[in-house]
Scaffold this active site. Structure first.
Site, PDB file in Angstrom:
ATOM      1  CB  THR A 143      -0.969   0.044   1.205  1.00 15.92           C
ATOM      2  OG1 THR A 143      -0.214  -0.116   2.404  1.00 15.92           O
ATOM      3  CG2 THR A 143      -2.033  -1.032   1.118  1.00 15.92           C
ATOM      4  NE  ARG A 169     -10.634  -9.753   3.634  1.00 14.34           N
ATOM      5  CZ  ARG A 169      -9.942 -10.337   2.648  1.00 14.34           C
ATOM      6  NH1 ARG A 169      -8.734  -9.916   2.334  1.00 14.34           N
ATOM      7  NH2 ARG A 169     -10.466 -11.335   1.976  1.00 14.34           N
ATOM      8  CG  HIS A 196      -2.594 -15.730  -3.486  1.00 11.26           C
ATOM      9  ND1 HIS A 196      -3.024 -14.851  -2.530  1.00 11.26           N
ATOM     10  CD2 HIS A 196      -2.891 -16.972  -2.996  1.00 11.26           C
ATOM     11  CE1 HIS A 196      -3.561 -15.516  -1.517  1.00 11.26           C
ATOM     12  NE2 HIS A 196      -3.488 -16.797  -1.777  1.00 11.26           N
ATOM     13  CB  ILE A 237       4.976  -2.939   7.076  1.00 15.15           C
ATOM     14  CG1 ILE A 237       6.118  -3.923   7.305  1.00 15.15           C
ATOM     15  CG2 ILE A 237       4.623  -2.778   5.598  1.00 15.15           C
ATOM     16  CD1 ILE A 237       5.738  -5.361   7.030  1.00 15.15           C
TER      17      ILE A 237
HETATM   18  P1  CNA Z   1      -6.013  -7.695   2.968  1.00 15.68           P
HETATM   19  O1  CNA Z   1      -7.013  -8.682   3.450  1.00 15.68           O
HETATM   20  O2  CNA Z   1      -6.482  -6.574   2.127  1.00 15.68           O
HETATM   21  O3  CNA Z   1      -5.295  -7.119   4.281  1.00 15.68           O
HETATM   22  C1  CNA Z   1      -4.321  -6.136   4.192  1.00 15.68           C
HETATM   23  C2  CNA Z   1      -3.887  -5.806   5.616  1.00 15.68           C
HETATM   24  O4  CNA Z   1      -2.760  -4.967   5.539  1.00 15.68           O
HETATM   25  C3  CNA Z   1      -4.942  -5.078   6.451  1.00 15.68           C
HETATM   26  O5  CNA Z   1      -5.120  -5.765   7.669  1.00 15.68           O
HETATM   27  C4  CNA Z   1      -4.348  -3.680   6.687  1.00 15.68           C
HETATM   28  O6  CNA Z   1      -4.567  -3.217   7.994  1.00 15.68           O
HETATM   29  C5  CNA Z   1      -2.881  -3.933   6.498  1.00 15.68           C
HETATM   30  N1  CNA Z   1      -2.149  -2.795   5.943  1.00 15.68           N
HETATM   31  C6  CNA Z   1      -2.472  -1.995   4.905  1.00 15.68           C
HETATM   32  N2  CNA Z   1      -1.478  -1.131   4.647  1.00 15.68           N
HETATM   33  C7  CNA Z   1      -0.499  -1.396   5.549  1.00 15.68           C
HETATM   34  C8  CNA Z   1       0.785  -0.851   5.798  1.00 15.68           C
HETATM   35  N3  CNA Z   1       1.270   0.149   5.066  1.00 15.68           N
HETATM   36  N4  CNA Z   1       1.522  -1.374   6.801  1.00 15.68           N
HETATM   37  C9  CNA Z   1       1.053  -2.390   7.574  1.00 15.68           C
HETATM   38  N5  CNA Z   1      -0.169  -2.936   7.383  1.00 15.68           N
HETATM   39  C10 CNA Z   1      -0.919  -2.455   6.378  1.00 15.68           C
HETATM   40  O7  CNA Z   1      -4.827  -8.413   2.180  1.00 15.68           O
HETATM   41  P2  CNA Z   1      -4.161  -9.838   2.437  1.00 15.68           P
HETATM   42  O8  CNA Z   1      -2.886  -9.807   1.731  1.00 15.68           O
HETATM   43  O9  CNA Z   1      -4.208 -10.237   3.840  1.00 15.68           O
HETATM   44  O10 CNA Z   1      -5.182 -10.779   1.648  1.00 15.68           O
HETATM   45  C11 CNA Z   1      -4.732 -11.600   0.725  1.00 15.68           C
HETATM   46  C12 CNA Z   1      -5.177 -11.231  -0.702  1.00 15.68           C
HETATM   47  C13 CNA Z   1      -4.982  -9.814  -1.098  1.00 15.68           C
HETATM   48  C14 CNA Z   1      -4.306 -11.996  -1.629  1.00 15.68           C
HETATM   49  O11 CNA Z   1      -5.091 -12.868  -2.380  1.00 15.68           O
HETATM   50  C15 CNA Z   1      -3.608 -10.984  -2.548  1.00 15.68           C
HETATM   51  O12 CNA Z   1      -3.414 -11.505  -3.826  1.00 15.68           O
HETATM   52  C16 CNA Z   1      -4.546  -9.843  -2.547  1.00 15.68           C
HETATM   53  N6  CNA Z   1      -4.026  -8.535  -2.979  1.00 15.68           N
HETATM   54  C17 CNA Z   1      -2.733  -8.374  -3.396  1.00 15.68           C
HETATM   55  C18 CNA Z   1      -2.286  -7.125  -3.783  1.00 15.68           C
HETATM   56  C19 CNA Z   1      -0.859  -6.965  -4.246  1.00 15.68           C
HETATM   57  O13 CNA Z   1      -0.296  -7.868  -4.838  1.00 15.68           O
HETATM   58  N7  CNA Z   1      -0.243  -5.812  -3.961  1.00 15.68           N
HETATM   59  C20 CNA Z   1      -3.146  -6.034  -3.748  1.00 15.68           C
HETATM   60  C21 CNA Z   1      -4.488  -6.231  -3.318  1.00 15.68           C
HETATM   61  C22 CNA Z   1      -4.904  -7.490  -2.937  1.00 15.68           C
END
Ligand code: CNA
Length: 242
Positions: free
Chosen positions: A28, A36, A121, A232
């Site tokens: 992010t 989420r 993934h 992070i």
């Molecule tokens: P999620 O469920 O969206 O959770 C993300 C978590 O990260 C949340 O709990 C936030 O509080 C936390 N968060 C957000 N920004 C920060 C930050 N800067 N520092 C610390 N914490 C932060 O995503 P998960 O990865 O848990 O879920 C898995 C999915 C999301 C997978 O299937 C991925 O493929 C999928 N995904 C991937 C991407 C990518 O590749 N960049 C983007 C969006 C979704």
């Protein structure tokens, strides 16, 4: 926060086999939305919920809409690694980190220089033809308005990512389990730990030290020795390597 950073630094210094397990929150700070968070993809308006659009059956039935969403929300060719990706690469280079296990599909760990990246993934940085199986350059998926077609057989191209309704790669899972089993420190960051089976992999870690760095609370906070609810990149950039 400074006490927590100091404790994290001490744990990293003392570790002989550290593993990182992460998710969308790692990227992010590079400008890629997660799923989420309040400003994540699940809270944005779209004609279908994201988990439906990025499913296997939706891809087959409505590839135009899949690619509209994919290009608008899932790929970011301008996005660059942030301090979290870079510090993890540095830790690996210094022999402190044995593997990055990621749910991300954006390829930013490799762009930062990490070598041993286990992509649970898959990756938007690889693509192949659904008809003849040949690989193609992934950037042909990223731009344009129509469907990306194979230059060899005319079949529909798709990103090498695991869509909803599809299984995870067995070899990647086995390698992830291998690294988790031999780790003495597991650093978990930027993941809600709510997507399975990926999140269940944490159960294979039986080492001494579990650290969670996540903006929001997770269901595993009470199991961790150290929990840091901060971005992070801001946390890891304060860690000294070597
Ligand atoms: P999620 O469920 O969206 O959770 C993300 C978590 O990260 C949340 O709990 C936030 O509080 C936390 N968060 C957000 N920004 C920060 C930050 N800067 N520092 C610390 N914490 C932060 O995503 P998960 O990865 O848990 O879920 C898995 C999915 C999301 C997978 O299937 C991925 O493929 C999928 N995904 C991937 C991407 C990518 O590749 N960049 C983007 C969006 C979704």
């Amino acid at each position: 926060m400074q006490d927590a950073i100091q404790k994290l630094q001490m744990l990293i210094n003392a570790s002989r086999s550290m593993v990182f397990f992460g998710g969308a929150g790692v990227s992010t700070e590079s400008g890629i939305p997660d799923f989420r968070s309040v400003d994540g993809l699940y809270n944005q308006q779209w004609s279908w919920p994201p988990e439906q659009i990025i499913s296997h059956s939706f891809f087959l039935q409505n590839p135009e809409e899949f690619y509209r969403f994919y290009r608008a929300k899932l790929v970011c060719s301008d996005c660059k690694p942030n301090p979290a990706h870079r510090k993890l690469a540095e830790l690996e280079q210094a022999g402190k980190l044995s593997a990055v296990i990621t749910q991300n599909i954006d390829g930013l760990h490799q762009a930062a220089g990490s070598k041993n990246v286990l992509e649970l993934h898959g990756s938007t940085r690889r693509c192949y033809c659904t008809k003849c199986g040949k690989s193609a350059r992934p950037d042909v998926l990223d731009f344009g308005a129509g469907l990306p077609l194979c230059q060899h057989c005319g079949g529909l191209l798709r990103p090498d990512v695991v869509l909803y309704e599809e299984g995870l790669d067995q070899q990647v899972l086995e390698r992830a389990v291998h690294y988790l089993r031999q780790a003495d420190l597991l650093l978990v960051g930027g993941t809600s730990l709510s997507v399975y089976p990926a999140a269940g992999l944490l159960d294979y870690f039986h080492g001494e030290h579990l650290v969670l760095i996540n903006r929001d609370a997770t269901g595993r906070d009470d199991q961790a020795e150290l929990v840091i609810h901060q971005p992070i990149g801001k946390v890891l950039e304060q860690i000294t390597v070597g």
